[in-house]
Design an enzyme around this catalytic site. Structure first.
Site, PDB file in Angstrom:
ATOM      1  N   LYS A  71       0.836  -1.200   0.000  1.00 28.30           N
ATOM      2  CA  LYS A  71       0.000   0.000   0.000  1.00 28.30           C
ATOM      3  C   LYS A  71       0.871   1.250   0.000  1.00 28.30           C
ATOM      4  O   LYS A  71       1.542   1.551   0.977  1.00 28.30           O
ATOM      5  CB  LYS A  71      -0.899   0.037   1.245  1.00 28.30           C
ATOM      6  CG  LYS A  71      -1.966   1.104   1.125  1.00 28.30           C
ATOM      7  CD  LYS A  71      -2.519   1.598   2.447  1.00 28.30           C
ATOM      8  CE  LYS A  71      -1.773   2.766   3.010  1.00 28.30           C
ATOM      9  NZ  LYS A  71      -1.831   4.012   2.224  1.00 28.30           N
ATOM     10  N   GLY A  79       6.656   4.857   8.599  1.00 29.35           N
ATOM     11  CA  GLY A  79       5.810   6.046   8.741  1.00 29.35           C
ATOM     12  C   GLY A  79       5.971   6.644  10.120  1.00 29.35           C
ATOM     13  O   GLY A  79       7.034   6.535  10.733  1.00 29.35           O
ATOM     14  N   SER A  80       4.894   7.248  10.601  1.00 31.82           N
ATOM     15  CA  SER A  80       4.972   7.973  11.863  1.00 31.82           C
ATOM     16  C   SER A  80       5.004   7.006  13.052  1.00 31.82           C
ATOM     17  O   SER A  80       4.475   5.893  12.980  1.00 31.82           O
ATOM     18  CB  SER A  80       3.781   8.920  11.988  1.00 31.82           C
ATOM     19  OG  SER A  80       2.577   8.178  11.984  1.00 31.82           O
ATOM     20  N   THR A  81       5.576   7.459  14.136  1.00 34.00           N
ATOM     21  CA  THR A  81       5.664   6.633  15.336  1.00 34.00           C
ATOM     22  C   THR A  81       4.266   6.342  15.898  1.00 34.00           C
ATOM     23  O   THR A  81       3.999   5.229  16.352  1.00 34.00           O
ATOM     24  CB  THR A  81       6.574   7.314  16.374  1.00 34.00           C
ATOM     25  OG1 THR A  81       7.891   7.396  15.799  1.00 34.00           O
ATOM     26  CG2 THR A  81       6.663   6.529  17.665  1.00 34.00           C
ATOM     27  N   VAL A 116       1.319   6.008  14.289  1.00 31.68           N
ATOM     28  CA  VAL A 116       0.641   4.939  13.531  1.00 31.68           C
ATOM     29  C   VAL A 116       1.380   3.618  13.737  1.00 31.68           C
ATOM     30  O   VAL A 116       0.758   2.563  13.874  1.00 31.68           O
ATOM     31  CB  VAL A 116       0.524   5.314  12.033  1.00 31.68           C
ATOM     32  CG1 VAL A 116      -0.035   4.143  11.228  1.00 31.68           C
ATOM     33  CG2 VAL A 116      -0.374   6.537  11.863  1.00 31.68           C
ATOM     34  N   GLY A 117       2.718   3.676  13.800  1.00 32.07           N
ATOM     35  CA  GLY A 117       3.501   2.458  14.027  1.00 32.07           C
ATOM     36  C   GLY A 117       3.111   1.754  15.311  1.00 32.07           C
ATOM     37  O   GLY A 117       2.998   0.518  15.362  1.00 32.07           O
ATOM     38  N   GLU A 177       9.905  15.640  15.998  1.00 29.22           N
ATOM     39  CA  GLU A 177      10.292  15.493  14.599  1.00 29.22           C
ATOM     40  C   GLU A 177       9.476  16.486  13.774  1.00 29.22           C
ATOM     41  O   GLU A 177       8.257  16.375  13.692  1.00 29.22           O
ATOM     42  CB  GLU A 177      10.013  14.055  14.124  1.00 29.22           C
ATOM     43  CG  GLU A 177      10.418  13.835  12.691  1.00 29.22           C
ATOM     44  CD  GLU A 177      10.195  12.402  12.213  1.00 29.22           C
ATOM     45  OE1 GLU A 177       9.094  11.875  12.410  1.00 29.22           O
ATOM     46  OE2 GLU A 177      11.142  11.814  11.654  1.00 29.22           O
TER      47      GLU A 177
HETATM   48  P1  NAP Z   1       1.603   7.995   8.581  1.00 29.70           P
HETATM   49  O1  NAP Z   1       0.216   8.435   8.877  1.00 29.70           O
HETATM   50  O2  NAP Z   1       2.289   7.167   9.568  1.00 29.70           O
HETATM   51  O3  NAP Z   1       1.528   7.246   7.151  1.00 29.70           O
HETATM   52  C1  NAP Z   1       2.425   6.260   6.711  1.00 29.70           C
HETATM   53  C2  NAP Z   1       1.667   5.182   5.955  1.00 29.70           C
HETATM   54  O4  NAP Z   1       0.791   4.498   6.861  1.00 29.70           O
HETATM   55  C3  NAP Z   1       0.772   5.703   4.839  1.00 29.70           C
HETATM   56  O5  NAP Z   1       0.749   4.775   3.778  1.00 29.70           O
HETATM   57  C4  NAP Z   1      -0.566   5.773   5.530  1.00 29.70           C
HETATM   58  O6  NAP Z   1      -1.658   5.774   4.637  1.00 29.70           O
HETATM   59  C5  NAP Z   1      -0.545   4.542   6.372  1.00 29.70           C
HETATM   60  N1  NAP Z   1      -1.468   4.561   7.499  1.00 29.70           N
HETATM   61  C6  NAP Z   1      -2.006   5.635   8.119  1.00 29.70           C
HETATM   62  N2  NAP Z   1      -2.824   5.250   9.111  1.00 29.70           N
HETATM   63  C7  NAP Z   1      -2.825   3.898   9.119  1.00 29.70           C
HETATM   64  C8  NAP Z   1      -3.475   2.903   9.909  1.00 29.70           C
HETATM   65  N3  NAP Z   1      -4.307   3.240  10.894  1.00 29.70           N
HETATM   66  N4  NAP Z   1      -3.243   1.601   9.642  1.00 29.70           N
HETATM   67  C9  NAP Z   1      -2.398   1.245   8.640  1.00 29.70           C
HETATM   68  N5  NAP Z   1      -1.771   2.139   7.856  1.00 29.70           N
HETATM   69  C10 NAP Z   1      -1.955   3.450   8.101  1.00 29.70           C
HETATM   70  O7  NAP Z   1       2.496   9.231   8.277  1.00 29.70           O
HETATM   71  P2  NAP Z   1       1.989  10.622   7.677  1.00 29.70           P
HETATM   72  O8  NAP Z   1       0.675  11.030   8.255  1.00 29.70           O
HETATM   73  O9  NAP Z   1       2.055  10.515   6.228  1.00 29.70           O
HETATM   74  O10 NAP Z   1       3.114  11.592   8.197  1.00 29.70           O
HETATM   75  C11 NAP Z   1       3.020  12.129   9.501  1.00 29.70           C
HETATM   76  C12 NAP Z   1       4.360  12.208  10.159  1.00 29.70           C
HETATM   77  O11 NAP Z   1       4.963  10.918  10.215  1.00 29.70           O
HETATM   78  C13 NAP Z   1       5.396  13.018   9.416  1.00 29.70           C
HETATM   79  O12 NAP Z   1       5.236  14.366   9.621  1.00 29.70           O
HETATM   80  C14 NAP Z   1       6.659  12.453   9.988  1.00 29.70           C
HETATM   81  O13 NAP Z   1       6.943  12.989  11.237  1.00 29.70           O
HETATM   82  C15 NAP Z   1       6.359  10.993  10.122  1.00 29.70           C
HETATM   83  N6  NAP Z   1       6.816  10.215   8.957  1.00 29.70           N
HETATM   84  C16 NAP Z   1       7.933   9.454   9.086  1.00 29.70           C
HETATM   85  C17 NAP Z   1       8.379   8.727   8.014  1.00 29.70           C
HETATM   86  C18 NAP Z   1       9.584   7.880   8.080  1.00 29.70           C
HETATM   87  O14 NAP Z   1      10.211   7.605   7.049  1.00 29.70           O
HETATM   88  N7  NAP Z   1       9.973   7.396   9.229  1.00 29.70           N
HETATM   89  C19 NAP Z   1       7.707   8.765   6.799  1.00 29.70           C
HETATM   90  C20 NAP Z   1       6.553   9.541   6.708  1.00 29.70           C
HETATM   91  C21 NAP Z   1       6.123  10.233   7.800  1.00 29.70           C
HETATM   92  P3  NAP Z   1      -2.272   7.177   4.125  1.00 29.70           P
HETATM   93  O15 NAP Z   1      -1.333   7.719   3.160  1.00 29.70           O
HETATM   94  O16 NAP Z   1      -3.566   6.831   3.536  1.00 29.70           O
HETATM   95  O17 NAP Z   1      -2.411   8.050   5.349  1.00 29.70           O
HETATM   96 MG    MG Z   2      -1.112  10.124   8.855  1.00 26.70          MG
END
Ligand code: NAP
Ligand code: MG
Length: 451
Positions: free
Chosen positions: A154, A207-209, A211-212, A355
């Site tokens: 995804k 992704g974000s901590t 959601v992780g 972050e």
């Molecule tokens: P995010 O919400 O953690 O999204 C990462 C991925 O997870 C996306 O594909 C997202 O889908 C998916 N996702 C979201 N909610 C989910 C759930 N409940 N269950 C399963 N998958 C889910 O990150 P973001 O909102 O894009 O970014 C927010 C912050 O996260 C950033 O500002 C940054 O601090 C951090 N971040 C860190 C990294 C990294 O490389 N470590 C990368 C990105 C972001 P959708 O696209 O549909 O939301």
């Molecule tokens: Mg998000």
């Protein structure tokens, strides 16, 4: 059917409409991937390797096309986007060496023979963020496929285009149908289904901590395997005995690359107090000289942020502080934030702890080596970090003391496909890349044969 309009973050112009998968479509794709698994795991190691090499060759023939998609979809610079597409090719080639080398052990026992096998898990769900759509996809699917798993992937809603194309290229290369399935969709729909669907045996999440943590909690319900690559607040530690001009010249690229939307960004610079003023004197021209331009221009070194929401989030941090050094950014359309340096004296400041995920770096002086290590480790994160010093003994000592998975001395490199990558503490769980990555997509099985 729901669709998502992909927008060019440098121009705010629509690029494409992408249909979003429903839960029913996700379930159907997982079921097909589960069926394909039985045939895929039975493909002989040499043939699986050959297919992965063919996939790599097809990606190689499309590097420019994939890069162009990423320039328009994610606002990445041409140089970065070409590197990212090449990284997918390199990962595939590297892990194409794995199928014939997934050997187990023979362990001496009484009364028989004991051997181990690395068996594939089944269907692996890879969830990718928007900041590095191509590499992060490849770091998941290449070793997972090499180990004999099938993959459902995804992409982030904001950046699905290169992932969709990679899925097509896999078929063009001859990978059987349903071995790699790309499912654009919402995290709350498709991503969550990877967590809850019993036939998905592992979730590989970046992704974000926040959601992780939810994914890890969700996976606990089925004791589902999980790898997490999360956020960071990494330190760039500059000692007075280093080449200060070189350290200052490289520091902007270590944090403003990809407009700071990098989990490895060295977003805290710690400078030994006696060198602090001189370092800032060198840093200012380096930040001001950064070419922040529409990335369709080959000369661009930094593009826009991915979305208006991300731009507003980053601006929110800057509104709270005084910016000591600011670079350039275009006016007009696009989600721009100029590269910004903030001097911080309080380690409790939000900009020092959280972050930002934007082109913002916080700088603070330290007194001695112990103080530098204490400040660097005063965070819940632990992904990467850099140490600048001419004393290699100190470089190694501090690298050992910093609680992070990826350190570099007199350099800011952290990611090579053939070395392990991952975080300490709340930056993640498990490792990706490197020689052991396929193992993370297998179960070790022990078999005893009585004589
Ligand atoms: P995010 O919400 O953690 O999204 C990462 C991925 O997870 C996306 O594909 C997202 O889908 C998916 N996702 C979201 N909610 C989910 C759930 N409940 N269950 C399963 N998958 C889910 O990150 P973001 O909102 O894009 O970014 C927010 C912050 O996260 C950033 O500002 C940054 O601090 C951090 N971040 C860190 C990294 C990294 O490389 N470590 C990368 C990105 C972001 P959708 O696209 O549909 O939301
Ligand atoms: Mg998000």
């Amino acid at each position: 059917m729901d669709t998502f309009t992909v927008v060019n973050p440098a121009t705010e112009q629509p690029v494409a409409d992408v249909p979003l998968a429903t839960v029913e479509q996700a379930d159907a794709a997982i079921a097909s991937a589960h069926e394909a698994f039985h045939a895929w795991r039975a493909v002989s190691p040499g043939d699986r390797a050959a297919l992965l090499r063919r996939f790599a060759a097809v990606v190689d023939a499309h590097v420019d096309e994939l890069a162009e998609l990423e320039v328009r979809n994610a606002g990445h610079t041409w140089g970065n986007a070409r590197w990212e597409a090449g990284n997918v090719r390199d990962c595939l080639n590297y892990y194409a060496g794995a199928p014939e080398r997934l050997f187990g052990r023979q362990i001496p026992v009484a009364g028989g023979t004991d051997v181990t096998f690395h068996e594939p898990l089944g269907v692996v769900g890879v969830i990718v963020p928007w900041n590095f759509p191509m590499p992060i996809a490849g770091w998941g699917f290449a070793p997972a496929l090499a180990a004999g798993n099938t993959v459902v992937l995804k992409p982030a809603e904001l950046t699905p285009l290169t992932a969709v194309r990679l899925g097509e290229l896999a078929l063009e290369a001859g990978l059987p149908e349903h071995v790699l399935t790309v499912l654009p969709g919402k995290g709350s729909v498709v991503g969550e289904r990877f967590v809850t669907h019993p036939l998905v045996r592992k979730v590989c999440f970046t992704g974000s901590t926040d959601v992780g943590k939810r994914i890890m909690a969700g996976c606990a319900d089925q004791v589902k395997r999980v790898t997490l690559e999360l956020g960071g607040k990494s330190a760039n530690i500059v000692f007075a005995d280093s080449d200060l001009a070189a350290a200052a010249a490289s520091a902007p690229y270590a944090v403003f690359d990809n407009a700071g939307q990098d989990c490895c960004a060295r977003s805290r610079i710690l400078v030994e107090r006696s060198a602090y003023d001189e370092f800032l004197t060198h840093l200012a021209p380096a930040v001001e000289a950064l070419r922040v331009l529409d990335p369709s221009d080959e000369a661009s070194e930094m593009g826009p942020l991915i979305s208006s929401g991300q731009r507003d989030r980053v601006r929110g941090y800057l509104d709270e502080v005084e910016v000591a050094i600011a670079g350039q950014a275009p006016d007009g359309a696009g989600w721009w934030v100029p590269p910004s340096v903030v001097a911080v004296d309080d380690p409790a400041a939000r900009i020092w702890r959280e972050e930002v995920f934007g082109p913002v770096v916080a700088v603070m002086p330290f007194d001695d080596e112990a103080h530098a290590v204490e400040l660097a480790n005063d965070t819940e994160y632990g992904l990467s970090g850099s140490i600048y010093t001419s004393d290699l003994g100190r470089g190694l000592r501090v690298a050992r003391a910093v609680e992070a998975g990826n350190l570099s001395v007199n350099s800011h490199s952290s990611v090579r496909y053939w070395t392990p990558f991952g975080g300490y503490k709340q930056s993640g769980l498990g490792r990706e890349l490197g020689p052991d990555a396929p193992m993370a997509f297998t179960e070790e099985k022990n078999v005893f044969l009585a004589h």
